[in-house]
Design a protein around this motif. Structure first.
Motif, PDB file in Angstrom:
ATOM      1  N   HIS A  62       0.839  -1.201   0.000  1.00  0.00           N
ATOM      2  CA  HIS A  62       0.000   0.000   0.000  1.00  0.00           C
ATOM      3  C   HIS A  62       0.874   1.250   0.000  1.00  0.00           C
ATOM      4  N   SER A  63       1.915   1.250   0.830  1.00  0.00           N
ATOM      5  CA  SER A  63       2.797   2.417   0.878  1.00  0.00           C
ATOM      6  C   SER A  63       3.603   2.538  -0.411  1.00  0.00           C
ATOM      7  N   THR A  64       3.966   1.412  -1.017  1.00  0.00           N
ATOM      8  CA  THR A  64       4.682   1.457  -2.286  1.00  0.00           C
ATOM      9  C   THR A  64       3.805   2.051  -3.371  1.00  0.00           C
ATOM     10  N   GLY A  65       2.538   1.677  -3.378  1.00  0.00           N
ATOM     11  CA  GLY A  65       1.603   2.241  -4.353  1.00  0.00           C
ATOM     12  C   GLY A  65       1.406   3.734  -4.152  1.00  0.00           C
ATOM     13  N   ALA A  66       1.344   4.155  -2.883  1.00  0.00           N
ATOM     14  CA  ALA A  66       1.190   5.583  -2.584  1.00  0.00           C
ATOM     15  C   ALA A  66       2.447   6.353  -2.983  1.00  0.00           C
ATOM     16  N   LEU A  67       3.626   5.784  -2.714  1.00  0.00           N
ATOM     17  CA  LEU A  67       4.873   6.432  -3.123  1.00  0.00           C
ATOM     18  C   LEU A  67       4.979   6.543  -4.637  1.00  0.00           C
ATOM     19  N   LEU A  68       4.543   5.499  -5.325  1.00  0.00           N
ATOM     20  CA  LEU A  68       4.539   5.530  -6.779  1.00  0.00           C
ATOM     21  C   LEU A  68       3.619   6.627  -7.295  1.00  0.00           C
ATOM     22  N   PHE A  69       2.456   6.776  -6.670  1.00  0.00           N
ATOM     23  CA  PHE A  69       1.524   7.831  -7.074  1.00  0.00           C
ATOM     24  C   PHE A  69       2.133   9.211  -6.849  1.00  0.00           C
ATOM     25  N   VAL A  70       2.758   9.416  -5.694  1.00  0.00           N
ATOM     26  CA  VAL A  70       3.369  10.721  -5.388  1.00  0.00           C
ATOM     27  C   VAL A  70       4.513  11.011  -6.361  1.00  0.00           C
ATOM     28  N   ILE A 121      11.557   5.602 -16.996  1.00  0.00           N
ATOM     29  CA  ILE A 121      12.417   4.806 -16.113  1.00  0.00           C
ATOM     30  C   ILE A 121      11.696   4.496 -14.804  1.00  0.00           C
ATOM     31  N   LEU A 122      11.015   5.485 -14.244  1.00  0.00           N
ATOM     32  CA  LEU A 122      10.269   5.285 -13.000  1.00  0.00           C
ATOM     33  C   LEU A 122       9.183   4.221 -13.169  1.00  0.00           C
ATOM     34  N   ILE A 123       8.448   4.297 -14.249  1.00  0.00           N
ATOM     35  CA  ILE A 123       7.387   3.316 -14.497  1.00  0.00           C
ATOM     36  C   ILE A 123       7.980   1.931 -14.722  1.00  0.00           C
ATOM     37  N   ALA A 124       9.058   1.851 -15.488  1.00  0.00           N
ATOM     38  CA  ALA A 124       9.688   0.551 -15.749  1.00  0.00           C
ATOM     39  C   ALA A 124      10.216  -0.078 -14.458  1.00  0.00           C
ATOM     40  N   LEU A 125      10.851   0.722 -13.618  1.00  0.00           N
ATOM     41  CA  LEU A 125      11.349   0.191 -12.348  1.00  0.00           C
ATOM     42  C   LEU A 125      10.203  -0.276 -11.446  1.00  0.00           C
ATOM     43  N   ALA A 126       9.124   0.474 -11.422  1.00  0.00           N
ATOM     44  CA  ALA A 126       7.978   0.084 -10.601  1.00  0.00           C
ATOM     45  C   ALA A 126       7.372  -1.231 -11.093  1.00  0.00           C
ATOM     46  N   VAL A 127       7.247  -1.364 -12.398  1.00  0.00           N
ATOM     47  CA  VAL A 127       6.669  -2.595 -12.948  1.00  0.00           C
ATOM     48  C   VAL A 127       7.575  -3.788 -12.661  1.00  0.00           C
ATOM     49  N   VAL A 164       0.374  -3.018 -13.285  1.00  0.00           N
ATOM     50  CA  VAL A 164       0.141  -2.374 -14.586  1.00  0.00           C
ATOM     51  C   VAL A 164      -1.073  -1.446 -14.544  1.00  0.00           C
ATOM     52  N   PRO A 165      -2.244  -1.897 -14.072  1.00  0.00           N
ATOM     53  CA  PRO A 165      -3.355  -0.955 -13.998  1.00  0.00           C
ATOM     54  C   PRO A 165      -3.115   0.158 -12.972  1.00  0.00           C
ATOM     55  N   TRP A 166      -2.396  -0.152 -11.894  1.00  0.00           N
ATOM     56  CA  TRP A 166      -2.127   0.871 -10.879  1.00  0.00           C
ATOM     57  C   TRP A 166      -1.244   1.989 -11.452  1.00  0.00           C
ATOM     58  N   VAL A 167      -0.215   1.624 -12.185  1.00  0.00           N
ATOM     59  CA  VAL A 167       0.659   2.627 -12.798  1.00  0.00           C
ATOM     60  C   VAL A 167      -0.132   3.457 -13.814  1.00  0.00           C
ATOM     61  N   THR A 168      -0.969   2.807 -14.593  1.00  0.00           N
ATOM     62  CA  THR A 168      -1.784   3.516 -15.578  1.00  0.00           C
ATOM     63  C   THR A 168      -2.726   4.501 -14.901  1.00  0.00           C
ATOM     64  N   LEU A 169      -3.408   4.050 -13.876  1.00  0.00           N
ATOM     65  CA  LEU A 169      -4.328   4.934 -13.153  1.00  0.00           C
ATOM     66  C   LEU A 169      -3.592   6.085 -12.471  1.00  0.00           C
ATOM     67  N   CYS A 170      -2.469   5.784 -11.834  1.00  0.00           N
ATOM     68  CA  CYS A 170      -1.689   6.836 -11.172  1.00  0.00           C
ATOM     69  C   CYS A 170      -1.200   7.882 -12.165  1.00  0.00           C
ATOM     70  N   ASP A 171      -0.748   7.426 -13.310  1.00  0.00           N
ATOM     71  CA  ASP A 171      -0.250   8.348 -14.329  1.00  0.00           C
ATOM     72  C   ASP A 171      -1.365   9.261 -14.833  1.00  0.00           C
ATOM     73  N   ARG A 172      -2.501   8.688 -15.165  1.00  0.00           N
ATOM     74  CA  ARG A 172      -3.606   9.491 -15.704  1.00  0.00           C
ATOM     75  C   ARG A 172      -4.157  10.450 -14.649  1.00  0.00           C
TER      76      ARG A 172
END
Length: 185
Positions: free
Chosen positions: A3-11, A100-106, A146-154
């Protein structure tokens, strides 16, 4: 922990998208408005010159043609300057950082569920939220990377656009004068 990783990725994506949007906004804002204004002025001067294209008003027509030619040279200089602009390089560097950030997260979060949503709430999108993993996550209402990164980006891009809209850039009310433009007597 996910959960915290997802929040950090969003920030992180929010910061990258805010920076990218501000650079793009400053790039397209003033320079593009100035180029568009010059193009409108050139078209207007050409139309006015056509109306004065008679033997008795040839001097006025020639003056308007020279002024339009000077503004065309200024527009050409602006377009050459815009091609090698520093902001374009900054925007490219930010876009590379985002990739690079998205690739590392995935890579780091592949195969893990980042978030759990009750299956009743995610019903029509449950298959999309676990993409590309198997249906074992689907019963739990999981959201994979994958959907989390897409949603966070948009969502972060929408937040950036809402915080700093393009409408805030108002054009000047008085047209800019070129160097070659003569003062009216």
């Amino acid at each position: 922990m996910e959960h915290s990783t997802g929040a950090l990725l969003f920030v992180a994506l929010l910061l990258v998208n805010l920076t990218r949007w501000l650079v793009k906004r400053s790039q397209t804002g003033f320079l593009q408005q100035h180029k568009a204004r010059l193009a409108r002025e050139i078209a207007s001067l050409r139309r006015q010159a056509e109306t004065f294209n008679t033997p008795s008003t040839y001097a006025k027509c020639a003056k308007l043609q020279r002024l339009a030619n000077a503004k065309e040279q200024e527009l050409a200089a602006l377009q050459q300057h815009g091609d090698r602009d520093v902001r374009a390089r900054i925007a490219a560097a930010i876009a590379t950082l985002k990739v690079i950030l998205i690739a590392l997260a995935v890579v780091k979060l592949w195969g893990r569920a980042l978030l759990y949503i009750p299956p009743q709430l995610s019903w029509p999108f449950s298959r999309l939220l676990v993409f590309p993993h198997t249906s074992s996550y689907m019963e739990l209402g999981a959201v994979t990377v994958v959907p989390w990164v897409t949603l966070c980006d948009r969502v972060s891009l929408l937040i950036a656009r809402a915080l700093f809209p393009l409408r805030g850039l108002e054009p000047r009310t008085k047209p800019l004068q070129t160097v070659h433009e003569e003062k009216e007597q």
